[in-house]
Scaffold this active site. Structure first.
Site, PDB file in Angstrom:
ATOM      1  N   ASN A 197      -1.958  33.750  56.106  1.00  0.00           N
ATOM      2  CA  ASN A 197      -1.312  33.672  57.408  1.00  0.00           C
ATOM      3  C   ASN A 197       0.127  33.159  57.352  1.00  0.00           C
ATOM      4  O   ASN A 197       0.657  32.739  58.355  1.00  0.00           O
ATOM      5  CB  ASN A 197      -2.125  32.819  58.398  1.00  0.00           C
ATOM      6  CG  ASN A 197      -3.519  33.341  58.574  1.00  0.00           C
ATOM      7  OD1 ASN A 197      -3.733  34.548  58.609  1.00  0.00           O
ATOM      8  ND2 ASN A 197      -4.475  32.447  58.669  1.00  0.00           N
ATOM      9  N   CYS A 198       0.730  33.145  56.186  1.00  0.00           N
ATOM     10  CA  CYS A 198       2.155  32.774  56.082  1.00  0.00           C
ATOM     11  C   CYS A 198       2.962  34.046  55.925  1.00  0.00           C
ATOM     12  O   CYS A 198       2.662  34.884  55.094  1.00  0.00           O
ATOM     13  CB  CYS A 198       2.399  31.858  54.890  1.00  0.00           C
ATOM     14  SG  CYS A 198       2.020  30.148  55.219  1.00  0.00           S
ATOM     15  N   LEU A 199       4.003  34.165  56.741  1.00  0.00           N
ATOM     16  CA  LEU A 199       4.861  35.351  56.679  1.00  0.00           C
ATOM     17  C   LEU A 199       5.851  35.245  55.548  1.00  0.00           C
ATOM     18  O   LEU A 199       6.207  34.238  55.068  1.00  0.00           O
ATOM     19  CB  LEU A 199       5.604  35.522  58.009  1.00  0.00           C
ATOM     20  CG  LEU A 199       4.692  35.650  59.242  1.00  0.00           C
ATOM     21  CD1 LEU A 199       5.538  35.672  60.495  1.00  0.00           C
ATOM     22  CD2 LEU A 199       3.835  36.880  59.140  1.00  0.00           C
TER      23      LEU A 199
END
Length: 117
Positions: free
Chosen positions: A115-117
């Site tokens: 969930n980290c861009l």
């Protein structure tokens, strides 16, 4: 899971450490404090004792759960390990601007958090 695509190599002492396109280690076994220092130097960061505290929390979290924490679990883990004052997102943003979970994981030799861009 770490990417297996080698994008470039980072010279550390007498070794070449493989990095993926986002600067994460291809082989987590290549991590050492010297690798963390070299990664930080590329970003013009100097790792202080406070950085190392968070890096240790990140590596401990990974050892327990086999995943790098996203921001909220990171804040909670730091708070539990280092106290309420350090377990705040503002403290982590000061240490690792941009994305504490992503930058911290990269310096700790962990895969990119989910969930980290």
């Amino acid at each position: 899971m770490a990417s297996s695509e080698i994008y470039r190599y980072l010279p550390v002492l007498d070794k070449e450490v493989a990095l993926d396109p986002e600067g994460f280690l291809v082989d987590m076994g290549d991590w050492s404090p010297a690798v963390a220092e070299a990664l930080a130097a590329e970003e013009e960061r100097t790792l202080t004792a406070e950085h190392w505290e968070v890096i240790e929390v990140l590596r401990d979290f990974y050892a327990r759960y086999e995943m790098a924490p996203a921001m909220r679990p990171l804040v909670k883990a730091v708070g539990l390990a280092l106290g309420a004052e350090k377990g705040k997102s503002l403290h982590l943003m000061r240490l690792f601007p941009d994305s504490p979970a992503k930058v911290g994981a990269r310096l700790a030799g962990l895969p990119k958090p989910a969930n980290c861009l």
